[in-house]
Design a protein around this motif. Structure first.
Motif, PDB file in Angstrom:
ATOM      1  N   ASN A 285      33.845  62.362 136.778  1.00 41.51           N
ATOM      2  CA  ASN A 285      33.845  62.600 135.291  1.00 41.51           C
ATOM      3  C   ASN A 285      35.391  62.774 135.046  1.00 41.51           C
ATOM      4  O   ASN A 285      35.742  62.505 133.771  1.00 41.51           O
ATOM      5  CB  ASN A 285      32.994  63.842 135.063  1.00 41.51           C
TER       6      ASN A 285
ATOM      7  N   ALA B 103      36.986  59.125 134.703  1.00 38.11           N
ATOM      8  CA  ALA B 103      36.444  58.544 133.320  1.00 38.11           C
ATOM      9  C   ALA B 103      37.275  59.257 132.140  1.00 38.11           C
ATOM     10  O   ALA B 103      37.763  58.522 131.535  1.00 38.11           O
ATOM     11  CB  ALA B 103      34.873  59.006 133.299  1.00 38.11           C
TER      12      ALA B 103
ATOM     13  N   SER C  20      24.747  57.776 138.190  1.00 45.03           N
ATOM     14  CA  SER C  20      24.919  57.645 136.789  1.00 45.03           C
ATOM     15  C   SER C  20      26.530  58.095 136.659  1.00 45.03           C
ATOM     16  O   SER C  20      27.084  57.683 135.658  1.00 45.03           O
ATOM     17  CB  SER C  20      23.991  59.058 136.147  1.00 45.03           C
ATOM     18  N   SER C  21      27.032  58.846 137.363  1.00 45.61           N
ATOM     19  CA  SER C  21      28.414  59.456 137.341  1.00 45.61           C
ATOM     20  C   SER C  21      29.195  58.020 137.462  1.00 45.61           C
ATOM     21  O   SER C  21      30.452  57.868 136.806  1.00 45.61           O
ATOM     22  CB  SER C  21      28.967  60.455 138.113  1.00 45.61           C
TER      23      SER C  21
ATOM     24  N   TYR D 117      29.133  55.835 134.341  1.00 47.25           N
ATOM     25  CA  TYR D 117      30.021  56.261 133.410  1.00 47.25           C
ATOM     26  C   TYR D 117      31.494  56.203 133.582  1.00 47.25           C
ATOM     27  O   TYR D 117      32.167  55.871 132.565  1.00 47.25           O
ATOM     28  CB  TYR D 117      29.451  57.906 132.997  1.00 47.25           C
TER      29      TYR D 117
ATOM     30  N   SER E 145      32.172  52.318 132.828  1.00 48.65           N
ATOM     31  CA  SER E 145      32.206  52.010 131.312  1.00 48.65           C
ATOM     32  C   SER E 145      33.310  52.794 130.701  1.00 48.65           C
ATOM     33  O   SER E 145      33.866  52.207 129.923  1.00 48.65           O
ATOM     34  CB  SER E 145      30.937  52.546 130.927  1.00 48.65           C
ATOM     35  N   SER E 146      33.436  53.913 131.013  1.00 44.06           N
ATOM     36  CA  SER E 146      34.603  54.739 130.378  1.00 44.06           C
ATOM     37  C   SER E 146      36.027  53.945 130.542  1.00 44.06           C
ATOM     38  O   SER E 146      37.067  54.006 129.778  1.00 44.06           O
ATOM     39  CB  SER E 146      34.785  55.922 130.852  1.00 44.06           C
TER      40      SER E 146
ATOM     41  N   ALA F 150      30.107  48.788 136.066  1.00 45.65           N
ATOM     42  CA  ALA F 150      29.117  49.663 135.379  1.00 45.65           C
ATOM     43  C   ALA F 150      27.844  48.942 135.624  1.00 45.65           C
ATOM     44  O   ALA F 150      26.710  49.433 136.292  1.00 45.65           O
ATOM     45  CB  ALA F 150      29.234  49.884 134.094  1.00 45.65           C
TER      46      ALA F 150
ATOM     47  N   CYS G 204      20.889  57.505 132.285  1.00 48.16           N
ATOM     48  CA  CYS G 204      21.539  56.401 132.959  1.00 48.16           C
ATOM     49  C   CYS G 204      21.292  55.064 131.890  1.00 48.16           C
ATOM     50  O   CYS G 204      22.418  54.515 131.792  1.00 48.16           O
ATOM     51  CB  CYS G 204      20.998  56.300 134.134  1.00 48.16           C
TER      52      CYS G 204
ATOM     53  N   THR H  62      23.714  55.740 128.997  1.00 50.79           N
ATOM     54  CA  THR H  62      24.939  55.541 129.199  1.00 50.79           C
ATOM     55  C   THR H  62      25.481  54.107 129.417  1.00 50.79           C
ATOM     56  O   THR H  62      26.644  53.743 128.679  1.00 50.79           O
ATOM     57  CB  THR H  62      25.277  55.966 130.850  1.00 50.79           C
TER      58      THR H  62
ATOM     59  N   THR I  89      25.153  52.788 125.654  1.00 50.52           N
ATOM     60  CA  THR I  89      26.431  53.157 124.883  1.00 50.52           C
ATOM     61  C   THR I  89      27.636  52.631 125.110  1.00 50.52           C
ATOM     62  O   THR I  89      28.426  52.141 124.461  1.00 50.52           O
ATOM     63  CB  THR I  89      26.515  54.864 125.195  1.00 50.52           C
ATOM     64  N   ALA I  90      27.891  52.184 126.660  1.00 51.02           N
ATOM     65  CA  ALA I  90      29.023  51.636 126.893  1.00 51.02           C
ATOM     66  C   ALA I  90      29.281  50.250 126.548  1.00 51.02           C
ATOM     67  O   ALA I  90      30.061  49.713 125.864  1.00 51.02           O
ATOM     68  CB  ALA I  90      28.889  51.437 128.336  1.00 51.02           C
TER      69      ALA I  90
END
Length: 621
Positions: free
Chosen positions: A197, A200, A227-228, A231, A234-235, A242, A256, A259, A262-263
């Motif tokens: 995180n 990211a 999931s991290s 994220y 994608s970030s 991803a 998940c 995420t 959204t990405a």
């Protein structure tokens, strides 16, 4: 042996747990109706338990520990009565009590009691105190506890790392992680998730990939870790990375899926986002409010109005929590699809609105040419004293420029200066555009000169503003100044500069810009191409214009029209009509105005509107 602890918080709710061994579970037995004390705010609950019973009450910012007779046991005093402290201070019980604390004073009270009755609290209990202090942003106290620990475990390190990460202290997180590794600890999945995180947030691709490599080599697999990783990639803008992690996941949850959706929506992959939204439901997952927000954003980016309306219907039928964020996303979808009336219907139906909602509606009006409506809504927003963000200011200035409302724009400019917002590059650029739109070039130049940071958009605004009203030499002068400051032009800069050259028929300067655009690979842009064709055609260099036209990888209707009219105005009627037929053969519809322009320029020919690969010339005589 069963131990019960009831936690009571004034002006809050009652937390009660039954602790059996190491298993902490909510106690489900119905409470007794026996009244406790003469305090209407208390709603104590009595559970069946052993003969030795201890109640821990977190009252406001104090903690009271009572025995089964209701007598208060004060920390530090002489203890009397039938109280079992090994039960009272069971780490699992205290962990549940700490989780129920509503403020830091309650945590301090419990901590003070534990320190007085226990010489060396166990590591598990200290970890819970660290987590409790972190939850209330008391990092100094948490770090003090951490530093004083004689026996740390990986949970201790992870709790401290999470504390620094939540407050955005990235350097402290990295420093502490280095200490963790130096002390020989192996990070667990929660530690690695915390670090991912961080990566990211910092877009630290190198460190994130190293962590991913460690995860693969260590064969660590968990939903939170996967999931991290999704994220993180994608970030950092690596949608392919991803997807790779996501496709290999053996277990997935709604978070998940959300995420990934959204990405995709945020990175311009709207179609993929909507496909995943459908696949998610086929796999048996029910989207939540955040999933719907991202799907609506994707609909707006792809202008998928039909799909967006279906989502609107699902939201209403399923009676999901239509909070301000969901409704703002719905409004934004209609705005981006050009359905301003539907957007206004959503806006009027909202019970709560925030700055984002008002700004979205004002921007929607401005972007679709409804300047007066945008100004009216802004005045209404101002009367209600709703905070205006940078985006609100940009949107209302755009609306003022559309209707050339110079007075209102100057009024907003004064408020910008009053609130010290003029240094924002977006606001500065919009002010330049606004004053150029209203013909007040002296104001526009002053704003540009006063900007501490000038980006390519700021320069392009002043160049296009001068080009629009025929001030070609001034526009080219600003282009030269921009290049001297080391700012690289974008396609819109090239297009605006070429239009300025066309106004003053500056072929020499136009060819220099042509060469620069060619090196920058900007000629494939339809706006640059059409501006260049128009320049050469108006200066009589039709062959050069056609060369540009013929080498364009993509052409829109503007490019076709520019080339056809260029032929016609230079008396090359046969070539103009040939291009008209070629355009028709490729299935592109030409508007009547262009045909009329060609026919009026040629005079003695007639346009035969039929699909044919050959040019048909019919003499008017």
């Amino acid at each position: 042996m069963l131990i019960s602890a009831s936690v009571q918080i004034h002006q809050s709710c009652l937390f009660q747990y039954s602790v059996s061994g190491f298993s902490l579970q909510p106690y489900s037995q119905k409470p007794s109706k026996k009244p406790i004390e003469n305090d209407s705010r208390r709603k104590n609950v009595v559970y069946p338990t052993s003969s030795s019973r201890t109640n821990i009450h977190c009252c406001s910012d104090r903690v009271k520990i009572r025995n089964s007779s209701g007598e208060e046991v004060i920390p530090g005093s002489k203890i009397t009565g039938n109280v079992s402290f090994d039960r009272c201070l069971d780490p699992n019980v205290l962990a549940s009590v700490l989780q129920g604390c509503s403020n830091c004073n309650q945590v301090r009270s419990i901590h003070a009691f534990v320190l007085k009755v226990l010489d060396r609290p166990v590591t598990f209990l200290i970890n819970n105190f660290i987590s409790a202090y972190v939850r209330f942003r008391e990092l100094k106290k948490a770090r003090q506890l951490f530093d004083e620990m004689g026996d740390r475990d990986i949970v201790s390190w992870t709790a401290m790392l999470n504390g620094y990460s939540k407050l955005g202290l990235d350097e402290e997180v990295l420093k502490l992680f280095m200490d963790l590794a130096a002390n020989g600890f192996q990070p667990n999945r929660f530690t690695l998730a915390c670090l991912l995180n961080l990566c990211a947030r910092r877009s630290d691709l190198a460190l994130g990939k190293q962590i991913h490599t460690h995860v693969v080599k260590s064969s660590l697999k968990s939903l939170i870790l996967d999931s991290s990783l999704v994220y993180f990639y994608s970030s950092c803008g690596l949608i392919s990375g991803a997807f790779e992690v996501f496709n290999r996941m053996t277990e997935r949850d709604v978070i998940c899926w959300t995420t990934m959706i959204t990405a995709c929506a945020q990175r311009g992959f709207g179609y993929e986002a909507l496909s995943m939204f459908s696949q998610m439901q086929l796999d048996g997952f029910h989207p939540n409010e955040f999933t719907f927000c991202s799907a609506l954003k994707a609909c707006g980016e792809e202008e998928a109005l039909k799909f967006g309306k279906q989502l609107h219907g699902v939201l209403v039928k399923k009676m999901l929590r239509l909070d301000v964020f969901v409704m703002s996303s719905l409004l934004g979808m209609y705005v981006k699809c050009g359905e301003v009336l539907d957007a206004r219907t959503v806006f009027d139906g909202m019970s709560k609105r925030n700055t984002v909602t008002w700004t979205s509606m004002i921007a929607g009006y401005a972007q679709n040419g409804y300047g007066e409506e945008a100004i009216g809504l802004f005045r209404r927003m101002n009367r209600r004293r709703i905070f205006a963000s940078y985006l609100t200011v940009v949107s209302i200035l755009s609306a003022c420029g559309l209707v050339r409302s110079l007075n209102l724009g100057k009024e907003i400019h004064a408020k910008i200066l009053k609130n010290n917002m003029e240094k924002n590059v977006y606001i500065g650029t919009t002010l330049i555009w606004f004053y150029c739109r209203c013909g007040s070039y002296s104001y526009a130049i002053k704003i540009l000169e006063a900007m501490p940071v000038k980006d390519v958009v700021s320069w392009t605004a002043i160049i296009s503003g001068h080009a629009r009203l025929g001030n070609g030499m001034e526009a080219l002068e600003f282009l030269n100044n921009m290049l001297w400051e080391g700012v690289e032009p974008n396609p819109f800069t090239y297009s605006s500069a070429l239009k300025a050259c066309t106004r003053i028929e500056a072929v020499k300067e136009g060819k220099l810009i042509h060469a620069s655009a060619n090196k920058a690979l900007a000629l494939s842009n339809v706006y640059v191409g059409s501006a260049l064709i128009d320049l050469y055609a108006k200066c009589g260099l039709v062959e050069d214009a056609f060369h540009v036209f013929d080498n364009m990888p993509e052409r829109n209707i503007v490019v076709w029209k520019t080339m056809i009219i260029g032929y016609a105005r230079n008396g090359m009627c046969k070539e103009a009509l040939q291009l008209l037929y070629r355009m028709q053969a490729e299935g592109i519809k030409m508007d009547d105005l262009t045909v009329a322009t060609v026919l009026s320029a040629c005079g003695d020919v007639k346009w035969v509107s039929k699909r044919s690969s050959m040019c048909t010339l019919n003499s008017a005589g």
